[in-house]
Design an enzyme around this catalytic site. Sequence first.
Site, PDB file in Angstrom:
ATOM      1  N   SER A  45       0.811  -1.212   0.000  1.00  0.00           N
ATOM      2  CA  SER A  45       0.000   0.000   0.000  1.00  0.00           C
ATOM      3  C   SER A  45       0.845   1.263   0.000  1.00  0.00           C
ATOM      4  CB  SER A  45      -0.938   0.010   1.215  1.00  0.00           C
ATOM      5  OG  SER A  45      -1.893  -1.028   1.126  1.00  0.00           O
ATOM      6  N   GLY A 244      -2.432   3.668  -4.104  1.00  0.00           N
ATOM      7  CA  GLY A 244      -2.940   4.571  -5.125  1.00  0.00           C
ATOM      8  C   GLY A 244      -4.407   4.935  -4.981  1.00  0.00           C
ATOM      9  N   CYS A 269      -9.280  -2.078   3.368  1.00  0.00           N
ATOM     10  CA  CYS A 269      -8.527  -0.912   2.898  1.00  0.00           C
ATOM     11  C   CYS A 269      -8.934  -0.535   1.470  1.00  0.00           C
ATOM     12  CB  CYS A 269      -7.037  -1.157   3.041  1.00  0.00           C
ATOM     13  SG  CYS A 269      -6.053   0.354   2.968  1.00  0.00           S
ATOM     14  N   LEU A 270      -8.065  -0.719   0.470  1.00  0.00           N
ATOM     15  CA  LEU A 270      -8.471  -0.437  -0.903  1.00  0.00           C
ATOM     16  C   LEU A 270      -9.694  -1.269  -1.266  1.00  0.00           C
ATOM     17  CD1 LEU A 270      -7.668   1.104  -3.559  1.00  0.00           C
ATOM     18  CD2 LEU A 270      -6.493  -0.982  -4.243  1.00  0.00           C
ATOM     19  N   GLN A 273     -12.759   0.628  -0.420  1.00  0.00           N
ATOM     20  CA  GLN A 273     -13.038   1.677  -1.393  1.00  0.00           C
ATOM     21  C   GLN A 273     -13.602   1.094  -2.687  1.00  0.00           C
ATOM     22  OE1 GLN A 273      -9.116   3.354  -1.572  1.00  0.00           O
ATOM     23  NE2 GLN A 273      -9.120   3.803   0.627  1.00  0.00           N
ATOM     24  N   GLY A 313      -4.862   6.699   2.105  1.00  0.00           N
ATOM     25  CA  GLY A 313      -4.914   8.116   1.797  1.00  0.00           C
ATOM     26  C   GLY A 313      -6.205   8.538   1.136  1.00  0.00           C
ATOM     27  N   PHE A 314      -7.110   7.555   0.895  1.00  0.00           N
ATOM     28  CA  PHE A 314      -8.411   7.834   0.294  1.00  0.00           C
ATOM     29  C   PHE A 314      -9.500   7.258   1.191  1.00  0.00           C
ATOM     30  CE2 PHE A 314      -5.432   8.147  -3.125  1.00  0.00           C
ATOM     31  CZ  PHE A 314      -5.949   9.091  -4.005  1.00  0.00           C
ATOM     32  N   HIS A 354      -7.026  -2.067   9.052  1.00  0.00           N
ATOM     33  CA  HIS A 354      -6.377  -3.364   8.851  1.00  0.00           C
ATOM     34  C   HIS A 354      -6.587  -4.286  10.050  1.00  0.00           C
ATOM     35  CE1 HIS A 354      -4.069  -2.734   5.098  1.00  0.00           C
ATOM     36  NE2 HIS A 354      -4.189  -1.468   5.439  1.00  0.00           N
ATOM     37  N   GLU A 356      -5.929  -7.308  10.201  1.00  0.00           N
ATOM     38  CA  GLU A 356      -4.802  -8.248  10.303  1.00  0.00           C
ATOM     39  C   GLU A 356      -3.606  -7.601  10.999  1.00  0.00           C
ATOM     40  OE1 GLU A 356      -3.305  -5.693   7.126  1.00  0.00           O
ATOM     41  OE2 GLU A 356      -5.299  -6.408   7.687  1.00  0.00           O
TER      42      GLU A 356
END
Length: 378
Positions: A45, A244, A269-270, A273, A313-314, A354, A356
């Site tokens: 990440s 990203g 996380c991502l 999103q 960051g998003f 997270h 984990e």
Amino acid sequence: MEARLTLEDGRTFPCRSFTGPGEASGEVVFNTSMTGYQEVLTDPSYSGQMVTMTYPLVGNYGVNPDDVESARIQVAAFLVKEYQPFPSNFRSTQSLADYLKGQGILGVEGLDTRALTRHIRNGGAMRAIISTQDLDPESLKRRANQIPSMEGMDLAKDVSTRRAYRWADGRPEALNDDARLDASVWRHRGARPSVVAIDFGLKYNIGRCLERAGFEVLVVPATTDAASIMAMAPDGLFLSNGPGDPEPVTYGIETTRELLGRLPIFGICLGNQILGLALGGRTYKLKFGHRGANQPVKNLDTGRVEITSQNHGFAVDMESLGNDIVAVTHINLNDNTVEGIRHRRLPAFAVQYHPEASPGPHDAAYLFDQFRAMMKIA
């Protein structure tokens, strides 16, 4: 060796390299963890980012071959206040400096990490360049402003695996070249619930946690389509973390959208999103993001506060999602951003943090069991 870090707004920080000559560029971010720098270095990440640790002394316990979250260092550069060149830990097999040098990653010390962190908190995460060769602030500022912005950047393809593999016995296990990715791919068909994990930047400890929860796990490339996943006939789908901007990851969003209601889905996380975008929502870039091992998150279903590990960051814009379809399950108590969502009717949920950990607390490890329980009602 003298070095200079210059941000896109022209702020310059003198420092010195402890890994030899070099240059690096990317978005500068900070992490507030006191330990776990090896896990941070190898977390996919962080691809495209230069990481500064707010804890002042780094390197004192060295590195080892076990505490990694991927097969290589992912950060663009590593920035610390004081580097300790003489590690003292029975598990250490190498110094941090040798570890970074071995993979061509620039490490600097003597940097005022407190001032840098305060500057980022006020101005937001910024593009920057660090160099031992070009020490001219105006030249570095000009070059920093030529670095591509993190917004609009698809980095998941860069860090994703190129070939599918099993996660077994605590580590990646390569498949035979002639292995067919269909229902026959599972070694313990029917004995364990099976999960396809889409690798947008999968941390190794997520694989460990899925295995510990009793799953048989197959990790596939980020671009794997829905038809290919359904041909494997898994019991569930996992959406991994990654680097990203999530919005350019259109292939992952479309695959997730097609599989909604067909498989139980869990994202981290991502992955959170991407699930939000697949449900018709939007995401936005946070000012300086959440990165550390002590972020307080409230579980709105139980009222319990969890201390969590985070790196993003998003965030998902909840106002872009219909409350009749999606429920917020977790919020960040520092800034009230969305930390978890679930579909009100379909078996799909995700969290922004997270569970984990690695590094960090294990307050949210229950989510892997929640994913398994969901398969019984899917």
